[in-house]
Design an enzyme around this catalytic site. Structure first.
Site, PDB file in Angstrom:
ATOM      1  N   HIS A  10     -11.807  20.902  36.708  1.00 56.34           N
ATOM      2  CA  HIS A  10     -11.033  21.422  37.851  1.00 56.34           C
ATOM      3  C   HIS A  10      -9.715  20.665  38.039  1.00 56.34           C
ATOM      4  O   HIS A  10      -9.253  20.015  37.108  1.00 56.34           O
ATOM      5  CB  HIS A  10     -11.899  21.433  39.105  1.00 56.34           C
ATOM      6  CG  HIS A  10     -13.251  22.030  38.838  1.00 56.34           C
ATOM      7  ND1 HIS A  10     -13.484  23.372  38.820  1.00 56.34           N
ATOM      8  CD2 HIS A  10     -14.437  21.445  38.491  1.00 56.34           C
ATOM      9  CE1 HIS A  10     -14.752  23.599  38.507  1.00 56.34           C
ATOM     10  NE2 HIS A  10     -15.357  22.448  38.290  1.00 56.34           N
ATOM     11  N   GLU A  24     -14.865  17.968  44.008  1.00 52.54           N
ATOM     12  CA  GLU A  24     -15.247  17.743  42.611  1.00 52.54           C
ATOM     13  C   GLU A  24     -14.061  17.291  41.761  1.00 52.54           C
ATOM     14  O   GLU A  24     -14.170  16.368  40.954  1.00 52.54           O
ATOM     15  CB  GLU A  24     -15.862  19.024  42.031  1.00 52.54           C
ATOM     16  CG  GLU A  24     -16.312  18.862  40.577  1.00 52.54           C
ATOM     17  CD  GLU A  24     -16.919  20.127  39.998  1.00 52.54           C
ATOM     18  OE1 GLU A  24     -16.999  21.141  40.726  1.00 52.54           O
ATOM     19  OE2 GLU A  24     -17.321  20.094  38.818  1.00 52.54           O
ATOM     20  N   HIS A  78     -18.151  17.105  35.085  1.00 52.73           N
ATOM     21  CA  HIS A  78     -18.264  17.905  36.313  1.00 52.73           C
ATOM     22  C   HIS A  78     -19.242  17.280  37.302  1.00 52.73           C
ATOM     23  O   HIS A  78     -20.047  16.406  36.942  1.00 52.73           O
ATOM     24  CB  HIS A  78     -18.736  19.328  35.971  1.00 52.73           C
ATOM     25  CG  HIS A  78     -17.704  20.128  35.256  1.00 52.73           C
ATOM     26  ND1 HIS A  78     -16.941  21.095  35.854  1.00 52.73           N
ATOM     27  CD2 HIS A  78     -17.280  20.055  33.956  1.00 52.73           C
ATOM     28  CE1 HIS A  78     -16.093  21.600  34.981  1.00 52.73           C
ATOM     29  NE2 HIS A  78     -16.265  20.986  33.803  1.00 52.73           N
ATOM     30  N   GLU A 141     -22.954  17.397  34.095  1.00 53.21           N
ATOM     31  CA  GLU A 141     -22.974  17.670  35.543  1.00 53.21           C
ATOM     32  C   GLU A 141     -23.594  16.450  36.203  1.00 53.21           C
ATOM     33  O   GLU A 141     -24.791  16.187  36.071  1.00 53.21           O
ATOM     34  CB  GLU A 141     -23.804  18.932  35.829  1.00 53.21           C
ATOM     35  CG  GLU A 141     -23.166  20.216  35.345  1.00 53.21           C
ATOM     36  CD  GLU A 141     -22.049  20.750  36.268  1.00 53.21           C
ATOM     37  OE1 GLU A 141     -21.729  20.077  37.271  1.00 53.21           O
ATOM     38  OE2 GLU A 141     -21.519  21.833  35.970  1.00 53.21           O
TER      39      GLU A 141
END
Ligand SMILES: [Zn+2]
Length: 288
Positions: A10, A24, A78, A141
């Protein structure tokens, strides 16, 4: 030379998952930068980040960057969301070989660092970053931004550092990287922050022989300069307060402050009106 491409997920207008005041995009960037910093302490490794700032980037731009650079390994970092807790990793469906091996290693190393965090497993998914990148690629993640227990962890810099450390340990193991030899600090005339206390070398306990050279610091001392001078002259450093009475050396180098009241055959005054001038005077002397 191994080329490691790190993709902080992101960025910019795409904040990624948000929760409890966390975004995030910021967490992934912090982790990625820490990874870069840690990896660069190893030999034969190049590191590139898809972004080093809070910048909007499409997934295509990211994979193009990695592909054009001919990266050996891509790690997309992430933070999870959507109800759950823990750590999981993804590789592209159907790939084996190095990618699978790297996932096994990296996953285990991150889990080692994250004591007590739920292991959600080593998974496979048709994610863009995994599909469109030409090299071995993994997507991690790291905890859930919408789970209060995980959020408490994500708010600690030490946990983000551990996440980064785990990823780096995985890369180091997977590619057999070796730590760089610790470089000696290069002498530089730039003034550095002073250590809390200078470390005067005590005079010879025998006390009989006069030293050839000694350094006295006072006034606006620049400790880094005094230490460089000490190394060059192989002479001990004294503060004015710690200076023994009487004549201790034939040559006395005064770094900062006044030379008045000092005894020596020769007094070399390296001083100035502030710490920077003192540093400059020492640098000039050393360069003569
Ligand atoms: Zn994400």
């Amino acid at each position: 030379m191994v080329k490691i491409f790190i993709d902080p997920g992101h960025g910019g207008t795409d904040s990624g998952a948000v929760g409890s005041g966390l975004q995030e995009k910021n967490l992934t960037l912090q982790i990625a930068k820490k990874m870069q910093q840690l990896l660069l302490t190893y030999e034969n490794v190049q590191v590139r980040l898809s972004r080093e700032t809070d910048k909007t980037m499409s997934l295509r731009q990211r994979t193009d960057m990695a592909n054009n650079w001919n990266a050996d390994f891509l790690i997309s970092v992430h933070i999870n969301a959507g109800g759950g807790t823990g750590f999981e990793t993804f590789i592209y469906p159907g790939v084996g070989g190095v990618t699978k091996r790297n996932q096994d290693i990296l996953h285990a190393e991150v889990m080692k660092e994250l004591d007590g965090v739920r292991d959600r497993g080593k998974k496979r998914a048709d994610f863009f970053m995994l599909r469109e990148s030409k090299m071995d690629a993994i997507l991690t993640e790291n905890l859930f931004i919408d789970n209060s227990g995980d959020v408490a962890k994500l708010k600690q810099a030490s946990i983000l550092n551990k996440i980064a450390q785990g990823h780096v340990n995985g890369v180091v193991k997977a590619y057999g990287l070796r730590k760089k030899a610790v470089a000696k600090p290069a002498p530089s005339p730039t003034p550095k922050p002073a250590p809390t206390k200078p470390t005067p070398t005590q005079p010879d306990k025998g006390g009989s022989a006069l030293m050839d050279k000694a350094i006295v610091i006072g006034g606006f001392p620049d400790f880094a300069s005094a230490e460089m001078l000490a190394a060059r002259l192989k002479a001990p450093i004294y503060t004015r307060a710690a200076l023994p009475n009487g004549k201790i050396a034939k040559e006395l180098y005064v770094v900062g402050g006044s030379a008045s009241g000092l005894q020596a055959d020769k007094i070399i005054s390296l001083t100035g009106k502030d710490r920077f001038e003192v540093a400059a005077a020492v640098a000039e002397f050393l360069n003569r």
